[in-house]
Design a protein around this motif. Structure first.
Motif, PDB file in Angstrom:
ATOM      1  N   ILE A  67       0.858  -1.299   0.185  1.00  0.00           N
ATOM      2  CA  ILE A  67       0.180   0.004   0.086  1.00  0.00           C
ATOM      3  C   ILE A  67       0.726   1.179  -0.113  1.00  0.00           C
ATOM      4  CG2 ILE A  67      -1.595   1.255   1.356  1.00  0.00           C
ATOM      5  CD1 ILE A  67      -2.816  -1.521   2.279  1.00  0.00           C
ATOM      6  N   SER A  68       2.044   1.071   0.956  1.00  0.00           N
ATOM      7  CA  SER A  68       2.976   2.465   0.786  1.00  0.00           C
ATOM      8  C   SER A  68       3.508   2.486  -0.611  1.00  0.00           C
ATOM      9  CB  SER A  68       4.100   1.976   1.725  1.00  0.00           C
ATOM     10  OG  SER A  68       5.059   2.959   1.954  1.00  0.00           O
ATOM     11  N   LYS A  69       4.006   1.511  -1.253  1.00  0.00           N
ATOM     12  CA  LYS A  69       4.631   1.609  -2.355  1.00  0.00           C
ATOM     13  C   LYS A  69       3.647   2.147  -3.444  1.00  0.00           C
ATOM     14  CE  LYS A  69       7.954  -1.795  -2.008  1.00  0.00           C
ATOM     15  NZ  LYS A  69       8.316  -3.491  -2.282  1.00  0.00           N
ATOM     16  N   MET A  70       2.330   2.063  -3.423  1.00  0.00           N
ATOM     17  CA  MET A  70       1.354   2.275  -4.445  1.00  0.00           C
ATOM     18  C   MET A  70       0.996   3.915  -3.743  1.00  0.00           C
ATOM     19  SD  MET A  70      -1.213  -0.951  -3.841  1.00  0.00           S
ATOM     20  CE  MET A  70      -2.722  -0.304  -4.762  1.00  0.00           C
ATOM     21  N   GLY A  71       1.528   4.704  -3.012  1.00  0.00           N
ATOM     22  CA  GLY A  71       1.573   6.002  -2.520  1.00  0.00           C
ATOM     23  C   GLY A  71       0.033   6.105  -2.111  1.00  0.00           C
ATOM     24  N   LEU A  72      -0.592   5.487  -1.373  1.00  0.00           N
ATOM     25  CA  LEU A  72      -1.879   5.472  -0.956  1.00  0.00           C
ATOM     26  C   LEU A  72      -2.035   5.958   0.473  1.00  0.00           C
ATOM     27  CD1 LEU A  72      -3.617   2.606  -2.260  1.00  0.00           C
ATOM     28  CD2 LEU A  72      -3.290   4.448  -3.463  1.00  0.00           C
ATOM     29  N   ILE A  73      -0.976   5.954   1.251  1.00  0.00           N
ATOM     30  CA  ILE A  73      -0.907   6.314   2.722  1.00  0.00           C
ATOM     31  C   ILE A  73      -0.737   7.698   2.960  1.00  0.00           C
ATOM     32  CG2 ILE A  73      -0.043   5.649   5.110  1.00  0.00           C
ATOM     33  CD1 ILE A  73       0.978   3.070   3.839  1.00  0.00           C
TER      34      ILE A  73
END
Length: 215
Positions: free
Chosen positions: A184-190
């Motif tokens: 989720i972090s790598k997806m830039g969502l946090i």
């Protein structure tokens, strides 16, 4: 300003701090980790039927105890609202929403049993909150294994923002949660993080993690 957006340090309200002594231990840990402000977000669920009145009583008790001990921690009152039919409709009907930073509402899903939401549809509830001028803050989606990344993106498209747990990064919930939070972090969502602090086991794990990953 270093803010903990999610914690269960208020005494005797839910599955977090058992009493005021526990609360002080947890609050001291948050100070040690470097937080300036902490949002106290006890559950409002079918198992924990809290109200703004019950939360305020525990909040004022902790506030007074922190003052007496000399711990200079800015605590604020809010809640973690679970989207279940036993409590969420009543929250809306009685206007029990207590925003974080005057903006965010912490709206959690059941951890492992999505059927507990009944007919409640998260996107529809997010839109209700947005219509009030507030922003849904979805806590720890990395812990909802039934939630696909496509569904998570639909939540974000509907206007929700994501709060993940420091404990997920620290391995508190196991390898699967760690991998999901990294994805989720790598997806830039946090956009937000919180300790989701409940007890001294969390303190031990998070203290080790913050020692090498300071705020």
């Amino acid at each position: 300003m270093k803010i903990d957006y999610h914690s269960h340090i208020l005494p005797s309200l839910d599955d977090g701090a058992v009493n005021i002594e526990d609360s002080i231990i947890l609050a001291k840990a948050q100070l040690d980790w470097g937080f300036d402000r902490v949002y106290c977000t006890p559950h409002i669920t079918s198992a924990h039927r809290n109200t703004p009145e019950t939360i305020r009583g525990a909040f004022e008790s902790l506030q007074e105890s922190l003052y007496k001990t000399g711990y200079n921690l800015d605590i604020r009152m809010s809640a973690e609202y679970r989207l279940v039919p036993e409590t969420w409709p009543e929250v809306l009907k009685k206007n029990w929403l207590m925003p974080i930073e005057d903006k965010y509402i912490l709206m959690e899903l059941p951890i492992s049993k999505p059927h507990e939401m009944g007919d409640i549809k998260p996107v529809e509830e997010f839109k209700k909150v947005i219509s009030m001028g507030l922003t849904p803050l979805l806590p720890h989606p990395e812990r909802y294994f039934y939630l696909s990344y496509d569904e998570l993106n639909r939540f974000i498209d509907a206007g929700a923002v994501i709060q993940s747990n420091y404990g997920s990064l620290a391995g508190l919930y196991g390898d699967q949660v760690f991998q999901r939070v990294m994805d989720i972090s790598k997806m830039g969502l946090i956009s937000h993080f919180g300790t989701d602090l409940h007890n001294t086991h969390y303190v031990k794990v998070l203290s080790e993690w913050f020692a090498t990953n300071p705020l």
